[in-house]
Design a protein around this motif. Structure first.
Motif, PDB file in Angstrom:
ATOM      1  N   THR A 108      -1.712   1.807  -2.233  1.00  0.00           N
ATOM      2  CA  THR A 108      -1.706   1.598  -3.609  1.00  0.00           C
ATOM      3  C   THR A 108      -0.394   1.285  -3.978  1.00  0.00           C
ATOM      4  O   THR A 108       0.751   1.814  -3.254  1.00  0.00           O
ATOM      5  N   HIS A 109       0.170   1.101  -6.037  1.00  0.00           N
ATOM      6  CA  HIS A 109       1.226   0.851  -6.181  1.00  0.00           C
ATOM      7  C   HIS A 109       1.824   2.005  -6.137  1.00  0.00           C
ATOM      8  O   HIS A 109       3.275   2.336  -5.966  1.00  0.00           O
ATOM      9  N   LYS A 133       2.698  -9.788  -6.916  1.00  0.00           N
ATOM     10  CA  LYS A 133       3.288  -8.364  -7.061  1.00  0.00           C
ATOM     11  C   LYS A 133       4.409  -8.605  -6.190  1.00  0.00           C
ATOM     12  O   LYS A 133       5.548  -8.278  -6.358  1.00  0.00           O
ATOM     13  N   HIS A 162       5.613   2.327  -4.709  1.00  0.00           N
ATOM     14  CA  HIS A 162       6.523   2.841  -5.028  1.00  0.00           C
ATOM     15  C   HIS A 162       7.483   3.584  -4.170  1.00  0.00           C
ATOM     16  O   HIS A 162       9.188   3.922  -4.246  1.00  0.00           O
ATOM     17  N   PHE A 204      -3.196  -3.220  -8.728  1.00  0.00           N
ATOM     18  CA  PHE A 204      -2.043  -3.229  -8.218  1.00  0.00           C
ATOM     19  C   PHE A 204      -0.884  -3.695 -10.112  1.00  0.00           C
ATOM     20  O   PHE A 204       0.299  -4.056 -10.383  1.00  0.00           O
ATOM     21  N   PHE A 259       8.685  -2.199  -3.605  1.00  0.00           N
ATOM     22  CA  PHE A 259       7.927  -2.913  -2.956  1.00  0.00           C
ATOM     23  C   PHE A 259       9.549  -2.504  -1.607  1.00  0.00           C
ATOM     24  O   PHE A 259      10.243  -2.966  -2.501  1.00  0.00           O
ATOM     25  N   ASP A 262       0.371  -2.157 -11.910  1.00  0.00           N
ATOM     26  CA  ASP A 262       1.319  -1.431 -12.778  1.00  0.00           C
ATOM     27  C   ASP A 262       2.429  -1.936 -11.341  1.00  0.00           C
ATOM     28  O   ASP A 262       3.944  -0.716 -11.778  1.00  0.00           O
ATOM     29  N   MET A 263       2.093  -2.267  -9.966  1.00  0.00           N
ATOM     30  CA  MET A 263       3.405  -2.229  -9.234  1.00  0.00           C
ATOM     31  C   MET A 263       4.390  -3.052  -9.573  1.00  0.00           C
ATOM     32  O   MET A 263       5.034  -4.252  -9.527  1.00  0.00           O
ATOM     33  N   GLN A 264       5.630  -2.099  -9.333  1.00  0.00           N
ATOM     34  CA  GLN A 264       6.821  -2.483  -9.804  1.00  0.00           C
ATOM     35  C   GLN A 264       7.612  -3.114  -8.458  1.00  0.00           C
ATOM     36  O   GLN A 264       8.875  -2.874  -8.803  1.00  0.00           O
ATOM     37  N   PHE A 296      -2.356  -8.100  -5.280  1.00  0.00           N
ATOM     38  CA  PHE A 296      -1.413  -7.615  -4.625  1.00  0.00           C
ATOM     39  C   PHE A 296      -0.214  -8.744  -4.264  1.00  0.00           C
ATOM     40  O   PHE A 296       0.606  -8.534  -4.333  1.00  0.00           O
TER      41      PHE A 296
END
Length: 504
Positions: free
Chosen positions: A109-110, A168, A114, A139, A145, A141-143, A165
């Motif tokens: 998950t994001h 991102k 994170h 994903f 990795f 809101d994923m900023q 995915f």
């Protein structure tokens, strides 16, 4: 004799424990913490978690971050069932020591990613298992990795498209050097179904310019265009069990990857004309797997004569591999660097041709597999074992019913007396084909005592297996003897970059 500090402390505690005075009676709690930590390091994480409930001291040791640098959270692998982020953070104790992590679908998950990016600066290896997924998490809101990854393995799903995915993470994975994409080959049913390209390999290659190892395993949509997409600067490429690969892009691959040393194409549908079109004499190829590719005799002769310096060859399950091919490899090819040879189920090779080749090159071989051939019996092996004295891996026998018996006592005795460096051995003969006597324990004792590096001995399940297993267990070598049901031996351990090719 002077003992290291840790051992000296353990020895001192043991001396106290041997006294009759009550005040000197001791338990494991009196061992120094660093000794307990070393003991815990041999346990799987599931057991470490269970032992953490014993007492406060053990709980403190169990959550020492040094025990959690290599972690698998896939239940089927580690036995750890983690269902929430809070549990995950509490269990792993994310820190600077975490280097390797395997995540199942429900934990990808994001939020988790994170946390990994923020708290695990030394995370260099990650495995993301989407194989059982029916739907991706959101994903959007994923900023962030992990940015220091050098190794990434993605287990693909048959039906989930990964682009939501992948787009991102493209900006974070340009440092990856080793990439494994694992398909669903083993889950494919016999009846043909619609095939989806669930990940955009061309975009993935553009995002990973530093790749040196590419492994596309069992992906049903991978074809020669995908190989061409990855063909730049790689030194190892593997497309095992990718049935759509025909070899039409091999020339491009070698032109762009001048230093390519390893090429594994097991169970692909190579066409002989595509293979013969490659300028093999200009390559630096050292390791080649063409098992079960159904190449013609002419193609195999042309290939083995032109490759400059093969050191590792797997060419089993080839009807075209006959005495003429082996003779051409010997006389016109360059076999002087060969250290590993696998000719599994090559029924068109004669016993005499194999004997002559092994007698000539046996002293340089470190691995030899002549399994799956009913006409290759213990007599051939006993005659060539004296020249296989430096071998580390041997695979012999077939599950086919034989008209003759295998005198396994004599064979084991010959192996023990000639192959002192042996590390892995597999005998695939059917239990009913093995002939042994009650005195066979002596031969087993000899191989156990002389072959001290032997870490894996695989036998078919039966009476002889039980006898050998009991013998090794009495000598406290309980993990050596295994059955063909759950273990197979091959020469892959002798690949130059074997560890880079490990996945899943």
């Amino acid at each position: 004799m002077d003992l290291p500090a840790d051992l000296a402390q353990v020895h001192e505690v043991a001396q106290f424990a041997n006294t009759d005075t009550p005040r000197f009676r001791t338990t494991i709690d009196q061992l120094p913490d660093k000794v307990l930590l070393q003991i815990f390091s041999y346990l799987p994480h599931k057991e470490i978690c269970r032992l953490s409930r014993t007492c406060k001291k053990w709980r403190q040791i169990a959550y020492d971050t040094r025990l959690w640098s290599f972690v698998s959270l896939r239940p089927e692998i580690s036995g750890l069932h983690v269902t929430s982020l809070d549990t995950l953070l509490h269990l792993i104790r994310f820190s600077q020591t975490l280097r390797y992590l395997e995540l199942p679908m429900e934990l990808i998950t994001h939020t988790v990613l994170h946390e990994l990016a923020a708290k695990c600066p030394n995370l260099t290896h990650i495995l993301l298992d989407f194989s059982t997924a029916m739907q991706l998490h959101d994903f959007n809101d994923m900023q962030a990795f992990p940015t220091k990854l050098r190794y990434m393995c993605i287990c693909l799903s048959e039906v989930i498209f990964m682009e939501g995915f992948m787009r991102k993470i493209y900006n974070f994975i340009n440092g990856i050097e080793v990439l494994h994409l694992v398909g669903t080959y083993e889950k494919v049913e016999e009846e043909e179904e619609e095939i989806y390209e669930v990940i955009n390999i061309h975009k993935l290659k553009a995002a990973t310019p530093n790749l040196r190892v590419v492994n596309l395993y069992g992906i049903n949509f991978v074809d020669d265009s995908h190989i061409e997409a990855f063909s730049s600067n790689c030194i190892q490429a593997a497309v095992n069990y990718c049935a759509k690969v025909t070899g039409s892009s091999l020339s491009t691959l070698f032109n762009r990857c001048r230093k390519l040393k390893t090429l594994l194409m097991n169970q692909t549908n190579l066409l002989s004309e595509n293979v013969q079109a490659v300028e093999w004499e200009k390559t630096q190829l050292q390791e080649l797997d063409i098992t079960a590719t159904d190449l013609s005799t002419e193609c195999l002769m042309d290939l083995l004569v032109r490759v400059p310096a093969l050191r590792w060859l797997s060419a089993g399950q080839q009807d075209g591999f006959n005495d003429s091919v082996l003779r051409a490899f010997d006389q016109r090819g360059n076999a002087k660097h060969l250290v590993a040879l696998d000719l599994d189920a090559s029924d068109n090779l004669s016993e005499e041709a194999l004997r002559q080749f092994i007698i000539k090159y046996g002293t340089q071989l470190r691995g030899l597999s002549l399994s799956g051939m009913p006409h290759i019996t213990d007599q051939l092996w006993i005659s060539v074992l004296p020249v296989l004295k430096f071998s580390k891996i041997l695979v012999m026998g077939t599950t086919d019913r034989l008209s003759t018996k295998i005198h396994v006592d004599q064979l084991m005795d010959a192996i023990a007396n000639n192959c002192l460096n042996l590390e892995r051995l597999e005998l695939r003969w059917d239990p009913e084909a093995l002939r042994f006597s009650d005195k066979g324990q002596k031969a087993i004792d000899i191989i156990r005592v002389k072959c001290l590096k032997l870490s894996c001995l695989v036998l078919t399940d039966g009476r002889y297996y039980e006898i050998v297993k009991a013998n090794f267990e009495r000598a406290d070598r309980k993990t050596v003897v295994r059955t063909t049901t759950n273990c197979r031996v091959n020469n892959c351990y002798l690949l130059n970059f074997y560890k880079d090719l490990l996945f899943n």
